[in-house]
Design a protein around this motif. Structure first.
Motif, PDB file in Angstrom:
ATOM      1  N   ASP A  52       1.874   6.263  16.687  1.00  0.00           N
ATOM      2  CA  ASP A  52       1.111   7.134  15.792  1.00  0.00           C
ATOM      3  C   ASP A  52       1.036   6.510  14.406  1.00  0.00           C
ATOM      4  O   ASP A  52       1.603   5.449  14.151  1.00  0.00           O
ATOM      5  CB  ASP A  52       1.711   8.538  15.727  1.00  0.00           C
ATOM      6  N   TYR A  53       0.336   7.182  13.503  1.00  0.00           N
ATOM      7  CA  TYR A  53       0.151   6.642  12.166  1.00  0.00           C
ATOM      8  C   TYR A  53       1.448   6.588  11.367  1.00  0.00           C
ATOM      9  O   TYR A  53       1.593   5.757  10.482  1.00  0.00           O
ATOM     10  CB  TYR A  53      -0.912   7.432  11.415  1.00  0.00           C
ATOM     11  N   HIS A  54       2.377   7.461  11.669  1.00  0.00           N
ATOM     12  CA  HIS A  54       3.678   7.414  10.981  1.00  0.00           C
ATOM     13  C   HIS A  54       4.365   6.071  11.267  1.00  0.00           C
ATOM     14  O   HIS A  54       4.860   5.407  10.356  1.00  0.00           O
ATOM     15  CB  HIS A  54       4.560   8.582  11.413  1.00  0.00           C
ATOM     16  N   VAL A  55       4.379   5.675  12.525  1.00  0.00           N
ATOM     17  CA  VAL A  55       4.988   4.388  12.901  1.00  0.00           C
ATOM     18  C   VAL A  55       4.180   3.245  12.304  1.00  0.00           C
ATOM     19  O   VAL A  55       4.739   2.282  11.766  1.00  0.00           O
ATOM     20  CB  VAL A  55       5.093   4.252  14.437  1.00  0.00           C
ATOM     21  N   SER A  56       2.871   3.358  12.372  1.00  0.00           N
ATOM     22  CA  SER A  56       2.008   2.330  11.815  1.00  0.00           C
ATOM     23  C   SER A  56       2.293   2.122  10.331  1.00  0.00           C
ATOM     24  O   SER A  56       2.425   0.995   9.856  1.00  0.00           O
ATOM     25  CB  SER A  56       0.550   2.740  12.034  1.00  0.00           C
ATOM     26  N   THR A  57       2.396   3.217   9.598  1.00  0.00           N
ATOM     27  CA  THR A  57       2.674   3.133   8.164  1.00  0.00           C
ATOM     28  C   THR A  57       4.026   2.495   7.901  1.00  0.00           C
ATOM     29  O   THR A  57       4.170   1.691   6.974  1.00  0.00           O
ATOM     30  CB  THR A  57       2.606   4.538   7.519  1.00  0.00           C
ATOM     31  N   SER A  58       5.014   2.806   8.728  1.00  0.00           N
ATOM     32  CA  SER A  58       6.345   2.215   8.520  1.00  0.00           C
ATOM     33  C   SER A  58       6.315   0.698   8.672  1.00  0.00           C
ATOM     34  O   SER A  58       7.093  -0.013   8.045  1.00  0.00           O
ATOM     35  CB  SER A  58       7.375   2.833   9.473  1.00  0.00           C
ATOM     36  N   ILE A  59       5.397   0.194   9.490  1.00  0.00           N
ATOM     37  CA  ILE A  59       5.254  -1.256   9.673  1.00  0.00           C
ATOM     38  C   ILE A  59       4.388  -1.844   8.548  1.00  0.00           C
ATOM     39  O   ILE A  59       4.760  -2.838   7.925  1.00  0.00           O
ATOM     40  CB  ILE A  59       4.627  -1.568  11.047  1.00  0.00           C
ATOM     41  N   LEU A  60       3.259  -1.228   8.281  1.00  0.00           N
ATOM     42  CA  LEU A  60       2.292  -1.781   7.330  1.00  0.00           C
ATOM     43  C   LEU A  60       2.706  -1.638   5.872  1.00  0.00           C
ATOM     44  O   LEU A  60       2.189  -2.344   5.016  1.00  0.00           O
ATOM     45  CB  LEU A  60       0.928  -1.117   7.539  1.00  0.00           C
ATOM     46  N   ASP A  61       3.621  -0.736   5.585  1.00  0.00           N
ATOM     47  CA  ASP A  61       3.998  -0.469   4.200  1.00  0.00           C
ATOM     48  C   ASP A  61       5.142  -1.357   3.706  1.00  0.00           C
ATOM     49  O   ASP A  61       5.722  -1.092   2.669  1.00  0.00           O
ATOM     50  CB  ASP A  61       4.359   1.011   4.036  1.00  0.00           C
ATOM     51  N   GLN A  62       5.463  -2.415   4.420  1.00  0.00           N
ATOM     52  CA  GLN A  62       6.493  -3.368   3.993  1.00  0.00           C
ATOM     53  C   GLN A  62       5.816  -4.464   3.161  1.00  0.00           C
ATOM     54  O   GLN A  62       4.720  -4.909   3.483  1.00  0.00           O
ATOM     55  CB  GLN A  62       7.177  -3.991   5.203  1.00  0.00           C
ATOM     56  N   GLU A  63       6.474  -4.888   2.111  1.00  0.00           N
ATOM     57  CA  GLU A  63       5.852  -5.834   1.183  1.00  0.00           C
ATOM     58  C   GLU A  63       5.329  -7.114   1.848  1.00  0.00           C
ATOM     59  O   GLU A  63       4.193  -7.502   1.592  1.00  0.00           O
ATOM     60  CB  GLU A  63       6.786  -6.178   0.024  1.00  0.00           C
ATOM     61  N   PRO A  64       6.082  -7.797   2.707  1.00  0.00           N
ATOM     62  CA  PRO A  64       5.515  -9.015   3.320  1.00  0.00           C
ATOM     63  C   PRO A  64       4.263  -8.718   4.155  1.00  0.00           C
ATOM     64  O   PRO A  64       3.342  -9.526   4.204  1.00  0.00           O
ATOM     65  CB  PRO A  64       6.632  -9.548   4.213  1.00  0.00           C
ATOM     66  N   VAL A  65       4.223  -7.555   4.779  1.00  0.00           N
ATOM     67  CA  VAL A  65       3.069  -7.178   5.593  1.00  0.00           C
ATOM     68  C   VAL A  65       1.878  -6.879   4.703  1.00  0.00           C
ATOM     69  O   VAL A  65       0.755  -7.315   4.979  1.00  0.00           O
ATOM     70  CB  VAL A  65       3.418  -5.972   6.502  1.00  0.00           C
ATOM     71  N   LYS A  66       2.097  -6.133   3.624  1.00  0.00           N
ATOM     72  CA  LYS A  66       1.008  -5.834   2.694  1.00  0.00           C
ATOM     73  C   LYS A  66       0.382  -7.126   2.165  1.00  0.00           C
ATOM     74  O   LYS A  66      -0.838  -7.248   2.088  1.00  0.00           O
ATOM     75  CB  LYS A  66       1.511  -4.983   1.527  1.00  0.00           C
ATOM     76  N   SER A  67       1.202  -8.094   1.829  1.00  0.00           N
ATOM     77  CA  SER A  67       0.688  -9.374   1.333  1.00  0.00           C
ATOM     78  C   SER A  67      -0.104 -10.107   2.402  1.00  0.00           C
ATOM     79  O   SER A  67      -1.147 -10.697   2.125  1.00  0.00           O
ATOM     80  CB  SER A  67       1.844 -10.258   0.853  1.00  0.00           C
ATOM     81  N   ALA A  68       0.383 -10.061   3.641  1.00  0.00           N
ATOM     82  CA  ALA A  68      -0.298 -10.754   4.737  1.00  0.00           C
ATOM     83  C   ALA A  68      -1.654 -10.124   5.051  1.00  0.00           C
ATOM     84  O   ALA A  68      -2.554 -10.807   5.526  1.00  0.00           O
ATOM     85  CB  ALA A  68       0.589 -10.762   5.986  1.00  0.00           C
ATOM     86  N   LEU A  69      -1.813  -8.841   4.790  1.00  0.00           N
ATOM     87  CA  LEU A  69      -3.073  -8.146   5.082  1.00  0.00           C
ATOM     88  C   LEU A  69      -4.212  -8.537   4.146  1.00  0.00           C
ATOM     89  O   LEU A  69      -5.381  -8.324   4.475  1.00  0.00           O
ATOM     90  CB  LEU A  69      -2.870  -6.630   4.994  1.00  0.00           C
ATOM     91  N   ALA A  70      -3.895  -9.122   3.017  1.00  0.00           N
ATOM     92  CA  ALA A  70      -4.932  -9.461   2.027  1.00  0.00           C
ATOM     93  C   ALA A  70      -6.022 -10.321   2.651  1.00  0.00           C
ATOM     94  O   ALA A  70      -5.750 -11.362   3.247  1.00  0.00           O
ATOM     95  CB  ALA A  70      -4.305 -10.173   0.840  1.00  0.00           C
ATOM     96  N   GLY A  71      -7.253  -9.854   2.551  1.00  0.00           N
ATOM     97  CA  GLY A  71      -8.395 -10.610   3.048  1.00  0.00           C
ATOM     98  C   GLY A  71      -8.580 -10.580   4.549  1.00  0.00           C
ATOM     99  O   GLY A  71      -9.411 -11.319   5.077  1.00  0.00           O
ATOM    100  N   ARG A  72      -7.842  -9.739   5.245  1.00  0.00           N
ATOM    101  CA  ARG A  72      -7.934  -9.689   6.702  1.00  0.00           C
ATOM    102  C   ARG A  72      -8.484  -8.346   7.160  1.00  0.00           C
ATOM    103  O   ARG A  72      -8.416  -7.349   6.455  1.00  0.00           O
ATOM    104  CB  ARG A  72      -6.560  -9.939   7.310  1.00  0.00           C
ATOM    105  N   VAL A  73      -8.992  -8.322   8.370  1.00  0.00           N
ATOM    106  CA  VAL A  73      -9.490  -7.102   8.992  1.00  0.00           C
ATOM    107  C   VAL A  73      -8.347  -6.484   9.789  1.00  0.00           C
ATOM    108  O   VAL A  73      -7.685  -7.169  10.566  1.00  0.00           O
ATOM    109  CB  VAL A  73     -10.683  -7.404   9.930  1.00  0.00           C
TER     110      VAL A  73
END
Length: 97
Positions: A52-73
């Motif tokens: 669910d989105y709660h789990v998704s947010t727990s993964i995506l809201d980590q700093e290394p992940v946020k940085s990796a998402l830059a410029g990506r779909v």
């Protein structure tokens, strides 16, 4: 499990919080990433599918992940409401450039 991308010979990098759950993908030719951030960095397109989105947010809201998402779909396949989808919109929530 669906292996369509792997079976169509796309280069697929996978990550799972429980690495053994990615074994079937690895046996078919996918590459195992050591972290969510490194899986995201491996491709311009990321597909996330968790409970669910709660789990998704727990993964995506980590700093290394946020940085990796830059410029990506980011393609979100996890379960949630339309409002949760809007709240999770990466460029608003995770400050993607």
């Amino acid at each position: 499990m669906h292996f369509n991308l792997v079976e169509q010979n796309y280069q697929v990098t996978v990550w799972n919080r429980t690495p053994a759950r990615a074994d079937a993908f690895i046996r078919r030719g996918a590459v195992l990433a050591s972290s969510a951030a490194s899986a995201i960095a491996a491709s311009p397109i990321t597909i996330i599918c968790v409970a669910d989105y709660h789990v998704s947010t727990s993964i995506l809201d980590q700093e290394p992940v946020k940085s990796a998402l830059a410029g990506r779909v980011l393609i979100q396949l996890s379960t949630g409401s339309p409002q949760q989808a809007r709240d999770l919109e990466p460029c608003a929530r995770f400050k993607c450039p």
